[in-house]
Scaffold this motif. Structure first.
Motif, mmCIF file in Angstrom:
data_model
loop_
_atom_site.group_PDB
_atom_site.id
_atom_site.type_symbol
_atom_site.label_atom_id
_atom_site.label_comp_id
_atom_site.label_asym_id
_atom_site.label_seq_id
_atom_site.Cartn_x
_atom_site.Cartn_y
_atom_site.Cartn_z
ATOM 1 N N ARG A 120 -14.851 15.763 23.093
ATOM 2 C CA ARG A 120 -14.862 16.355 24.366
ATOM 3 C C ARG A 120 -16.116 16.124 24.196
ATOM 4 N N PHE A 121 -16.854 16.607 23.200
ATOM 5 C CA PHE A 121 -18.320 16.631 22.783
ATOM 6 C C PHE A 121 -18.681 15.456 23.210
ATOM 7 N N GLY A 122 -18.791 15.049 22.850
ATOM 8 C CA GLY A 122 -18.607 12.878 23.062
ATOM 9 C C GLY A 122 -18.946 12.289 24.218
ATOM 10 N N ALA A 123 -17.497 13.099 24.829
ATOM 11 C CA ALA A 123 -17.924 12.677 26.618
ATOM 12 C C ALA A 123 -18.482 13.022 27.073
ATOM 13 N N THR A 124 -18.897 14.699 26.795
ATOM 14 C CA THR A 124 -19.568 15.097 27.820
ATOM 15 C C THR A 124 -21.212 14.377 27.007
ATOM 16 N N ASN A 125 -21.688 14.324 26.600
ATOM 17 C CA ASN A 125 -22.381 13.581 26.237
ATOM 18 C C ASN A 125 -22.462 12.430 26.627
ATOM 19 N N ALA A 126 -21.778 11.598 26.648
ATOM 20 C CA ALA A 126 -21.967 9.973 26.761
ATOM 21 C C ALA A 126 -21.835 9.810 28.753
ATOM 22 N N PHE A 127 -21.511 11.033 29.100
ATOM 23 C CA PHE A 127 -21.558 11.414 30.650
ATOM 24 C C PHE A 127 -22.606 11.865 31.375
ATOM 25 N N PHE A 128 -23.376 12.480 30.730
ATOM 26 C CA PHE A 128 -24.244 12.802 31.159
ATOM 27 C C PHE A 128 -26.380 11.795 30.974
ATOM 28 N N GLU A 129 -25.028 11.441 30.043
ATOM 29 C CA GLU A 129 -26.152 9.078 29.184
ATOM 30 C C GLU A 129 -26.001 8.931 30.327
ATOM 31 N N HIS A 130 -24.922 8.800 30.978
ATOM 32 C CA HIS A 130 -25.020 7.720 32.049
ATOM 33 C C HIS A 130 -25.353 8.147 33.014
ATOM 34 N N LEU A 131 -25.604 9.703 33.702
ATOM 35 C CA LEU A 131 -25.965 10.349 34.437
ATOM 36 C C LEU A 131 -27.712 9.660 34.592
ATOM 37 N N GLY A 132 -28.165 9.475 32.849
ATOM 38 C CA GLY A 132 -29.363 9.076 33.107
ATOM 39 C C GLY A 132 -29.745 7.587 33.745
ATOM 40 N N LEU A 133 -28.862 7.122 33.248
ATOM 41 C CA LEU A 133 -29.036 5.253 33.219
ATOM 42 C C LEU A 133 -28.982 5.759 35.358
ATOM 43 N N VAL A 134 -28.108 5.888 35.767
ATOM 44 C CA VAL A 134 -28.471 6.450 37.480
ATOM 45 C C VAL A 134 -29.737 6.404 37.335
ATOM 46 N N GLY A 135 -30.243 7.401 37.250
ATOM 47 C CA GLY A 135 -31.432 7.592 37.604
ATOM 48 C C GLY A 135 -32.616 6.380 36.925
ATOM 49 N N GLY A 136 -32.361 6.221 36.553
ATOM 50 C CA GLY A 136 -33.202 5.081 36.032
ATOM 51 C C GLY A 136 -32.709 4.274 37.537
ATOM 52 N N PHE A 137 -31.926 3.997 37.377
ATOM 53 C CA PHE A 137 -31.436 2.641 38.311
ATOM 54 C C PHE A 137 -32.327 3.240 39.532
ATOM 55 N N VAL A 138 -32.615 4.167 40.065
ATOM 56 C CA VAL A 138 -32.944 4.827 41.023
ATOM 57 C C VAL A 138 -34.246 4.578 41.270
ATOM 58 N N LEU A 139 -34.891 4.928 40.105
ATOM 59 C CA LEU A 139 -36.339 4.491 39.736
ATOM 60 C C LEU A 139 -36.652 3.093 40.550
ATOM 61 N N THR A 140 -35.760 2.453 39.458
ATOM 62 C CA THR A 140 -35.993 1.098 39.370
ATOM 63 C C THR A 140 -36.397 0.631 41.039
ATOM 64 N N ALA A 141 -35.475 0.926 41.082
ATOM 65 C CA ALA A 141 -35.560 0.687 42.457
ATOM 66 C C ALA A 141 -36.328 1.032 44.000
ATOM 67 N N ILE A 142 -36.767 2.504 43.500
ATOM 68 C CA ILE A 142 -38.105 2.981 44.600
ATOM 69 C C ILE A 142 -38.725 1.980 43.854
ATOM 70 N N LEU A 143 -39.988 2.018 43.072
ATOM 71 C CA LEU A 143 -40.399 1.194 42.413
ATOM 72 C C LEU A 143 -40.941 0.300 43.052
ATOM 73 N N ALA A 144 -39.289 -0.730 43.162
ATOM 74 C CA ALA A 144 -39.373 -1.906 44.005
ATOM 75 C C ALA A 144 -39.458 -2.002 44.968
ATOM 76 N N GLU A 145 -39.074 -0.948 45.938
ATOM 77 C CA GLU A 145 -39.690 -0.894 46.871
ATOM 78 C C GLU A 145 -40.966 -0.125 47.230
ATOM 79 N N ARG A 146 -41.801 0.137 46.570
ATOM 80 C CA ARG A 146 -43.725 0.164 47.152
ATOM 81 C C ARG A 146 -44.349 -0.764 46.143
ATOM 82 N N ARG A 147 -43.637 -1.392 45.295
ATOM 83 C CA ARG A 147 -43.710 -3.101 45.234
ATOM 84 C C ARG A 147 -44.035 -3.710 46.115
ATOM 85 N N ASP A 148 -43.350 -3.761 46.785
ATOM 86 C CA ASP A 148 -43.230 -4.880 47.851
ATOM 87 C C ASP A 148 -43.817 -4.573 49.369
#
Length: 149
Positions: free
Chosen positions: A121-149
């Motif tokens: 459970r400890f490992g799965a909890t960490n992995a779950f929230f690490e994946h949410l961090g990746l999602v945040g990175g994808f959102v920021l990537t899209a925001i930055l690309a939008e601002r660049r264009d």
């Protein structure tokens, strides 16, 4: 190097060290950051493409209905999403594809809330929230690309 020779986006802000501004202002930094963020998906898609039976077995392991179909969809998302992000075209779509995929994969593979307390459970909890961090990175990537264009 004067701040006037840096691109506008890389102009040093108060308190930002000059070396940090230089790294952030270098044209290749954005590409390398996008590669770091999406590279594991690209590699995963290539591995699944070259070992399709393994990709199908992985989907079956996670209890997906129609594992061959889900393997094909996974390969498509893992190859197309990074390609869009790295190409700089339709970045919002590539980031969205990988973000939604990542949330669904985290819920499917890391359902820590269904596990009894302990190391798994400890490992799965960490992995779950690490994946949410990746999602945040994808959102920021899209925001930055939008601002660049």
């Amino acid at each position: 190097m004067s701040t006037t020779s840096l691109p506008r986006a890389a102009s040093p802000r108060a308190g930002t060290p000059r070396f940090a501004s230089a790294i952030l202002g270098w044209g290749g930094t954005g590409f390398l950051a996008r590669l770091a963020l999406s590279g594991a998906y690209l590699l995963g898609g290539l591995v699944k493409l070259t070992d399709f039976p393994g990709a199908v077995a992985e989907q079956a392991h996670f209890g997906m209905p129609y594992p061959a179909l889900f393997a094909i969809l996974t390969i498509a998302v893992e190859l197309i999403g990074p390609a869009l992000i790295l190409s700089g075209r339709l970045v919002w779509l590539g980031a969205g594809m990988l973000g939604v995929f990542t949330v669904l994969a985290a819920i499917t593979a890391n359902a820590f809330w269904t596990m009894p307390p302990g190391p798994e459970r400890f490992g799965a909890t960490n992995a779950f929230f690490e994946h949410l961090g990746l999602v945040g990175g994808f959102v920021l990537t899209a925001i930055l690309a939008e601002r660049r264009d």
